[in-house]
Design a protein around this motif. Structure first.
Motif, PDB file in Angstrom:
ATOM      1  N   GLU A   3       0.707  -1.132  -0.359  1.00 63.62           N
ATOM      2  CA  GLU A   3       0.310   0.173   0.016  1.00 63.62           C
ATOM      3  C   GLU A   3       0.568   1.215  -0.440  1.00 63.62           C
ATOM      4  O   GLU A   3       0.797   2.139  -0.159  1.00 63.62           O
ATOM      5  CB  GLU A   3      -1.108  -0.116   1.220  1.00 63.62           C
ATOM      6  CG  GLU A   3      -1.882   1.114   1.399  1.00 63.62           C
ATOM      7  CD  GLU A   3      -3.073   1.290  -0.394  1.00 63.62           C
ATOM      8  OE1 GLU A   3      -3.341   2.097  -1.094  1.00 63.62           O
ATOM      9  OE2 GLU A   3      -3.338  -0.141  -0.505  1.00 63.62           O
ATOM     10  N   PHE A   4       1.858   2.037   0.775  1.00 66.12           N
ATOM     11  CA  PHE A   4       2.431   2.931   1.004  1.00 66.12           C
ATOM     12  C   PHE A   4       3.493   2.891  -0.568  1.00 66.12           C
ATOM     13  O   PHE A   4       3.666   4.170  -1.428  1.00 66.12           O
ATOM     14  CB  PHE A   4       4.217   1.877   1.719  1.00 66.12           C
ATOM     15  CG  PHE A   4       4.839   3.882   2.578  1.00 66.12           C
ATOM     16  CD1 PHE A   4       4.611   3.414   3.398  1.00 66.12           C
ATOM     17  CD2 PHE A   4       5.914   4.311   0.963  1.00 66.12           C
ATOM     18  CE1 PHE A   4       5.321   4.723   3.731  1.00 66.12           C
ATOM     19  CE2 PHE A   4       6.102   4.749   2.208  1.00 66.12           C
ATOM     20  CZ  PHE A   4       5.899   5.427   3.246  1.00 66.12           C
ATOM     21  N   ALA A  41       5.751   8.993   6.527  1.00 63.66           N
ATOM     22  CA  ALA A  41       5.246   7.934   6.675  1.00 63.66           C
ATOM     23  C   ALA A  41       6.716   6.502   6.783  1.00 63.66           C
ATOM     24  O   ALA A  41       5.926   5.863   6.984  1.00 63.66           O
ATOM     25  CB  ALA A  41       4.856   7.590   5.239  1.00 63.66           C
ATOM     26  N   LEU A  42       7.304   6.517   6.632  1.00 61.66           N
ATOM     27  CA  LEU A  42       8.397   5.772   6.627  1.00 61.66           C
ATOM     28  C   LEU A  42       8.903   5.501   8.072  1.00 61.66           C
ATOM     29  O   LEU A  42       9.107   4.267   8.123  1.00 61.66           O
ATOM     30  CB  LEU A  42       9.937   6.479   5.433  1.00 61.66           C
ATOM     31  CG  LEU A  42       9.248   6.233   4.260  1.00 61.66           C
ATOM     32  CD1 LEU A  42      10.984   7.228   3.753  1.00 61.66           C
ATOM     33  CD2 LEU A  42       9.829   4.644   3.951  1.00 61.66           C
ATOM     34  N   LYS A  43       9.092   6.539   8.804  1.00 62.35           N
ATOM     35  CA  LYS A  43       9.260   6.259  10.028  1.00 62.35           C
ATOM     36  C   LYS A  43       7.573   5.804  11.094  1.00 62.35           C
ATOM     37  O   LYS A  43       8.172   4.870  11.653  1.00 62.35           O
ATOM     38  CB  LYS A  43       9.260   7.200  11.238  1.00 62.35           C
ATOM     39  CG  LYS A  43      10.856   8.412  10.901  1.00 62.35           C
ATOM     40  CD  LYS A  43      10.789  10.075  11.401  1.00 62.35           C
ATOM     41  CE  LYS A  43      12.209  10.502  11.203  1.00 62.35           C
ATOM     42  NZ  LYS A  43      12.336  10.350  10.079  1.00 62.35           N
ATOM     43  N   ALA A  44       7.028   5.969  10.222  1.00 59.58           N
ATOM     44  CA  ALA A  44       5.410   4.769  10.666  1.00 59.58           C
ATOM     45  C   ALA A  44       5.442   3.748  11.297  1.00 59.58           C
ATOM     46  O   ALA A  44       5.051   2.983  12.113  1.00 59.58           O
ATOM     47  CB  ALA A  44       4.264   5.992  10.283  1.00 59.58           C
ATOM     48  N   THR A  88      15.040  -0.009  10.334  1.00 57.29           N
ATOM     49  CA  THR A  88      16.150   1.424   9.527  1.00 57.29           C
ATOM     50  C   THR A  88      16.190   1.089   7.913  1.00 57.29           C
ATOM     51  O   THR A  88      15.613   0.270   7.402  1.00 57.29           O
ATOM     52  CB  THR A  88      17.264   0.911   9.730  1.00 57.29           C
ATOM     53  OG1 THR A  88      18.081   0.106   8.801  1.00 57.29           O
ATOM     54  CG2 THR A  88      18.136   1.041  11.249  1.00 57.29           C
ATOM     55  N   TYR A  89      15.892   2.489   7.227  1.00 60.77           N
ATOM     56  CA  TYR A  89      15.701   2.510   6.374  1.00 60.77           C
ATOM     57  C   TYR A  89      16.793   3.021   5.508  1.00 60.77           C
ATOM     58  O   TYR A  89      17.482   3.970   5.697  1.00 60.77           O
ATOM     59  CB  TYR A  89      14.591   2.916   6.144  1.00 60.77           C
ATOM     60  CG  TYR A  89      14.296   4.358   6.567  1.00 60.77           C
ATOM     61  CD1 TYR A  89      14.467   5.420   5.165  1.00 60.77           C
ATOM     62  CD2 TYR A  89      13.851   4.459   7.198  1.00 60.77           C
ATOM     63  CE1 TYR A  89      14.197   6.726   5.729  1.00 60.77           C
ATOM     64  CE2 TYR A  89      13.356   5.813   8.162  1.00 60.77           C
ATOM     65  CZ  TYR A  89      13.303   6.543   7.396  1.00 60.77           C
ATOM     66  OH  TYR A  89      12.928   8.099   7.691  1.00 60.77           O
ATOM     67  N   SER A  90      17.383   3.542   4.245  1.00 54.20           N
ATOM     68  CA  SER A  90      18.390   3.789   3.499  1.00 54.20           C
ATOM     69  C   SER A  90      17.164   4.055   2.007  1.00 54.20           C
ATOM     70  O   SER A  90      16.581   3.080   1.182  1.00 54.20           O
ATOM     71  CB  SER A  90      19.200   4.111   3.303  1.00 54.20           C
ATOM     72  OG  SER A  90      18.793   2.041   2.820  1.00 54.20           O
TER      73      SER A  90
END
Length: 298
Positions: free
Chosen positions: A242-243, A274-277, A285-287
């Protein structure tokens, strides 16, 4: 006088005043007139019936060896009629289709004033000409319906068919995910030839071919109408999918179980928030690299 006779006499310009008024009362009068205007380019050469008949009779009297050509003009007329009716049936059977792209939503007004909110990467199709006889739409993706009172209303998806007994409901059909939530009235969901009736707050959910029990829905409308996606104990892969639709990005997962359950939400108007959520609750973690986001668990 029946419909076919009226149309036939109209095509031959043989309608009297009373018959012309009856012809104008036909349900598809406007379509027939438009069709007539549209095929003028195909019109055959002017044809004098009396002169042609006299010529044919003279030919018959003078010789019997030469074949008659009287059928040729009529073949041209028949060809024109065939084209007319082909165009007519094509235009009356073609569907109206509305699609949305990534991060796009739209609202559609159906011929009976029912309304449909279409979520991102979705398709809705319906036929305007047959709507009075059959209120039916085809859906790929997700949509929220407010159905006007009237005859039977059906939503057809690849996963199942929804028959409406009430007015407000949400349908989401994505690959291996099929969900219907009733917000008002009564909705019937047919899946694998078995119908389930849903009352306000009830849900019907299928993931990977298995029916999943859900808690009662307390919201008045689906959260995505307010630019937010909400999840309650759903596989993380559904959150990611969905993201991607809402932000037009692609995810890569490293050391993450895509089937782990997630409860939470994300907004549709701020990528970083939204990514933090969707990552902080799972300690992920994300990049970002261009349009690709890598999620990683150490």
């Amino acid at each position: 006088m029946d419909r076919e006779t009226l149309i036939s006499k109209w095509l031959n310009n043989e309608l009297n005043d009373q018959e012309l008024e009856a012809f104008k009362m036909l349900e598809d009068y406007d379509d027939l007139v438009k069709l007539s205007d549209g095929v003028q380019a195909f019109k055959a050469d002017d044809y004098n019936t009396s002169a042609e008949l006299e010529r044919v009779l003279k030919t018959i009297k003078t010789t019997k060896k030469q074949p008659s050509n009287w059928v040729k003009p009529w073949m041209r007329v028949a060809a024109i009629l065939a084209i007319c009716f082909s165009i007519y049936f094509y235009t009356t059977t073609i569907d109206t289709k509305v699609t949305t792209e990534f991060a796009q939503k739209t609202t559609i007004e159906l011929p009976d004033n029912s309304s449909v909110n279409l979520n991102a990467k979705s398709l809705l199709a319906f036929n305007k000409n047959s709507w009075k006889n059959e209120r039916e739409v085809t859906l790929e993706g997700e949509a929220f319906f407010k159905v006007a009172k009237g005859s039977s209303f059906q939503v057809i998806t690849k996963s199942g068919t929804i028959k409406v007994y009430g007015t407000q409901f949400n349908v989401k059909q994505r690959d291996t995910y099929f969900e219907v939530i009733c917000y008002e009235g009564l909705v019937g969901v047919t899946f694998n030839s078995q119908e389930t009736k849903l009352k306000p707050g009830d849900s019907f959910l299928i993931i990977d071919g298995k029916q999943i029990a859900k808690e009662k829905e307390n919201s008045a409308t689906p959260s995505w109408l307010n630019n937010e996606s909400t999840f309650k104990s759903l596989p993380y892969k559904e959150v990611i999918a969905e993201f991607e639709r809402q932000y037009h990005v692609t995810f890569k997962l490293q050391n993450i179980d895509a089937n782990q359950l997630f409860t939470g939400s994300f907004a549709h108007n701020n990528l970083e928030v939204a990514l933090k959520a969707i990552t902080l609750p799972l300690h992920v973690t994300y990049s970002k690299t261009n349009g690709t986001i890598t999620l990683k668990r150490e």
